[in-house]
Design a protein around this motif. Structure first.
Motif, PDB file in Angstrom:
ATOM      1  N   ASP A 128      14.233   4.021  -5.526  1.00 61.44           N
ATOM      2  CA  ASP A 128      12.909   4.626  -5.429  1.00 61.44           C
ATOM      3  C   ASP A 128      11.922   3.723  -6.157  1.00 61.44           C
ATOM      4  O   ASP A 128      12.213   3.254  -7.261  1.00 61.44           O
ATOM      5  CB  ASP A 128      12.883   6.011  -6.096  1.00 61.44           C
ATOM      6  CG  ASP A 128      13.771   7.008  -5.365  1.00 61.44           C
ATOM      7  OD1 ASP A 128      14.269   6.659  -4.263  1.00 61.44           O
ATOM      8  OD2 ASP A 128      13.969   8.116  -5.888  1.00 61.44           O
TER       9      ASP A 128
ATOM     10  N   THR B  45       7.409   2.739  -6.539  1.00 64.11           N
ATOM     11  CA  THR B  45       6.023   2.980  -6.121  1.00 64.11           C
ATOM     12  C   THR B  45       5.374   1.643  -5.818  1.00 64.11           C
ATOM     13  O   THR B  45       5.439   0.711  -6.609  1.00 64.11           O
ATOM     14  CB  THR B  45       5.241   3.697  -7.244  1.00 64.11           C
ATOM     15  OG1 THR B  45       5.899   4.938  -7.501  1.00 64.11           O
ATOM     16  CG2 THR B  45       3.805   3.984  -6.823  1.00 64.11           C
TER      17      THR B  45
ATOM     18  N   GLN C 260      -0.261   3.002  -3.585  1.00 62.53           N
ATOM     19  CA  GLN C 260      -0.329   4.438  -3.868  1.00 62.53           C
ATOM     20  C   GLN C 260       0.901   5.170  -3.321  1.00 62.53           C
ATOM     21  O   GLN C 260       0.975   6.391  -3.379  1.00 62.53           O
ATOM     22  CB  GLN C 260      -1.571   5.049  -3.179  1.00 62.53           C
ATOM     23  CG  GLN C 260      -2.888   4.391  -3.545  1.00 62.53           C
ATOM     24  CD  GLN C 260      -3.197   4.559  -5.015  1.00 62.53           C
ATOM     25  OE1 GLN C 260      -3.059   5.644  -5.562  1.00 62.53           O
ATOM     26  NE2 GLN C 260      -3.602   3.479  -5.674  1.00 62.53           N
ATOM     27  N   SER C 261       1.829   4.434  -2.751  1.00 62.52           N
ATOM     28  CA  SER C 261       2.899   5.097  -1.994  1.00 62.52           C
ATOM     29  C   SER C 261       4.218   5.119  -2.747  1.00 62.52           C
ATOM     30  O   SER C 261       4.571   4.147  -3.431  1.00 62.52           O
ATOM     31  CB  SER C 261       3.089   4.389  -0.651  1.00 62.52           C
ATOM     32  OG  SER C 261       1.879   4.427   0.060  1.00 62.52           O
ATOM     33  N   LYS C 262       4.929   6.234  -2.559  1.00 64.18           N
ATOM     34  CA  LYS C 262       6.243   6.360  -3.192  1.00 64.18           C
ATOM     35  C   LYS C 262       7.301   6.077  -2.135  1.00 64.18           C
ATOM     36  O   LYS C 262       7.475   6.841  -1.189  1.00 64.18           O
ATOM     37  CB  LYS C 262       6.423   7.778  -3.740  1.00 64.18           C
ATOM     38  CG  LYS C 262       5.539   8.036  -4.951  1.00 64.18           C
ATOM     39  CD  LYS C 262       5.963   9.312  -5.660  1.00 64.18           C
ATOM     40  CE  LYS C 262       5.000   9.715  -6.762  1.00 64.18           C
ATOM     41  NZ  LYS C 262       4.435   8.616  -7.540  1.00 64.18           N
TER      42      LYS C 262
ATOM     43  N   ALA D 145      11.167   5.604  -0.992  1.00 58.23           N
ATOM     44  CA  ALA D 145      12.481   6.108  -1.414  1.00 58.23           C
ATOM     45  C   ALA D 145      13.561   5.068  -1.137  1.00 58.23           C
ATOM     46  O   ALA D 145      13.443   4.273  -0.195  1.00 58.23           O
ATOM     47  CB  ALA D 145      12.794   7.398  -0.663  1.00 58.23           C
TER      48      ALA D 145
END
Ligand code: HEM
Length: 419
Positions: free
Chosen positions: A316, A318, A321-323, A325
């Motif tokens: 996981d 970042t 702005q996106s996470k 997985a």
């Protein structure tokens, strides 16, 4: 939120759609993404979706961080490969260190700066030979007669492939890299027939022919070594063991495809750009060595022959702005990074004096950075230098035709005439 960020606009973007790249590059999509959602979740029609990485900074960050963004589950295919297909199709570009380091070490020496400098005489004489043939006619297809001919001739010399087989390798390479274009490939990646070839690179039977060819040539080199790359592969060892036959075939195929089609497009799109921007030809006329180096970098940025490569997140993480997985597909878009206004002033202006020029055309940073970058630069420069006397008289002679592909940014035809 700007207009472009309106959910409807971002939702209408489909980077997985080869048709969207058939007539032109959808630069306005990349502009909107960089501005409003630079690490964007892109649903796919035939897949589980991927993260589209579009800013220059993030493309570089992903390329460098191979431990987080692995190539091990495939770098050139957007599709998810089953383990058997992955194992059968894997080449160096689909590996991570330390295996990647060992494989690359076997073939890297002839592509380093100094040896490539020594090829200039060879490249110039092959280029002159190709141009003499093409320019004997008043009108011809620049892709077929020039752009496709030069890189394969150079590559065949390095690999040890005899001249009479160049045409065969061009054809097989076309079928692989343009496997989404019905004009060039007999089996289409997005057509049902490709399923039976899922264990082959690019899902095409052309890969099988390329493997057969590689086997015949490596047998010949085993019996009679020559100063060429195929001999280096058959004599090469990893961990004290000879390279398995499959690895030799996979490397052969990778070198032919990676070194041939891409440089062809840099030449074809580069010459097209100069025909469309005649003011820039004057810069070439007065360029010294440094001027040529700068001009070639700008043409590489401008043309960006490969739109993207893929990675897979190992944890996981970042990004922007996106996470992201663990297990998600992450796709770096060189085309977008090369038009990033935070890095390139006035990015939609072709400026052969642009410097510095940290383009991402060969990747940027990271273990997979293009092996053949110095060779590609040499071929593009020598071609332009040799073509320069007639370049101002080269005119379009009908519509150019693009390859239907979101992977290769390229022309399959560029009809020209000499005025
Ligand atoms: C203008 C022409 C070319 C372009 C645009 C281009 C582009 C690229 C890109 C974007 C990558 C992946 C970089 C990354 O993942 O970080 C790459 C890798 C590679 N390129 Fe090129 N390339 C070109 C010419 C060549 C030539 C002439 C060769 C010679 C054989 C070559 C051989 C390779 C190989 C073997 C790899 C894989 C490297 C690895 O996995 O370590 N390329 N290239």
């Amino acid at each position: 939120m700007t207009d472009a960020a309106a959910p409807g606009v971002l939702a209408s973007i489909d980077l997985s759609d080869n048709d969207a790249f058939a007539d032109r590059v959808p630069y306005e999509w990349f502009d909107a993404l960089r501005r409003d959602d630079s690490v964007h979740w892109q649903p796919e029609r035939d897949g589980r979706g991927f993260w589209a990485v579009t800013s220059h900074a993030d493309v570089v960050a992903v390329s460098k961080d191979w431990a987080t963004f692995s190539s091990q589950t495939g770098a050139s295919a957007l599709e998810d490969l089953a383990p058997d297909a992955l194992a059968a199709r894997r080449s160096m570009i689909d590996t991570d260190p330390p295996l990647h380091t060992d494989l690359r070490g076997l073939v890297s020496a002839p592509f380093a700066v100094r040896p490539v400098r020594d090829y200039e005489g060879l490249v110039r004489s092959l280029t002159r030979q190709v141009l003499a043939g093409a320019l004997a006619q008043d009108r011809f297809d620049f892709v077929e007669r020039v752009a496709a001919a030069v890189p394969i001739k150079v590559l065949c010399r390095l690999l040890g492939v005899p001249e009479h087989d160049e045409g065969l390798l061009i054809d097989l390479g076309d079928q692989m890299i343009a496997n989404t274009d019905p004009d060039l490939a007999s089996v289409l990646l997005d057509g049902g027939e490709s399923e039976q070839y899922r264990l082959l690179p690019f899902r095409t039977p052309a890969a099988l022919e390329m493997f057969d060819y590689s086997r015949r040539l490596s047998e010949a080199r085993r019996r009679q070594p020559q100063p060429d790359l195929v001999t280096a592969l058959v004599q090469g060892t990893i961990g004290g063991r000879p390279l398995p036959r499959r690895e030799i075939d996979a490397m052969f195929l990778l070198l032919v495809v990676a070194g041939n089609e891409t440089t062809r497009q840099a030449i074809a799109l580069g010459v097209q750009a100069l025909i469309e921007h005649p003011d820039q030809i004057a810069i070439l006329r007065s360029a010294d060595d440094r001027g040529w180096r700068i001009a070639v970098e700008e043409l590489l940025r401008w043309t960006t022959p490969l739109h993207h490569f893929r990675r897979t997140a190992t944890r996981d993480v970042t990004l922007g702005q996106s996470k992201i997985a663990a297990g998600d597909k992450v796709v770096v878009w060189y085309t977008s990074a090369n038009r990033d206004e935070n890095v390139f002033h006035d990015p939609y202006r072709l400026d052969l004096r642009r410097s510095p020029n940290p383009h991402t055309t060969f990747g940027r940073g990271g273990p997979h950075r293009c092996l053949g970058e110095h060779l590609a630069r040499l071929e593009l420069r020598v071609l332009l230098q040799e073509l320069l006397p007639v370049l101002p008289r080269l005119e379009p002679d009908g519509e150019p035709a693009r390859i239907r592909s979101n992977f290769t940014n390229g022309l399959k035809r560029l009809p020209v005439r000499i005025s």
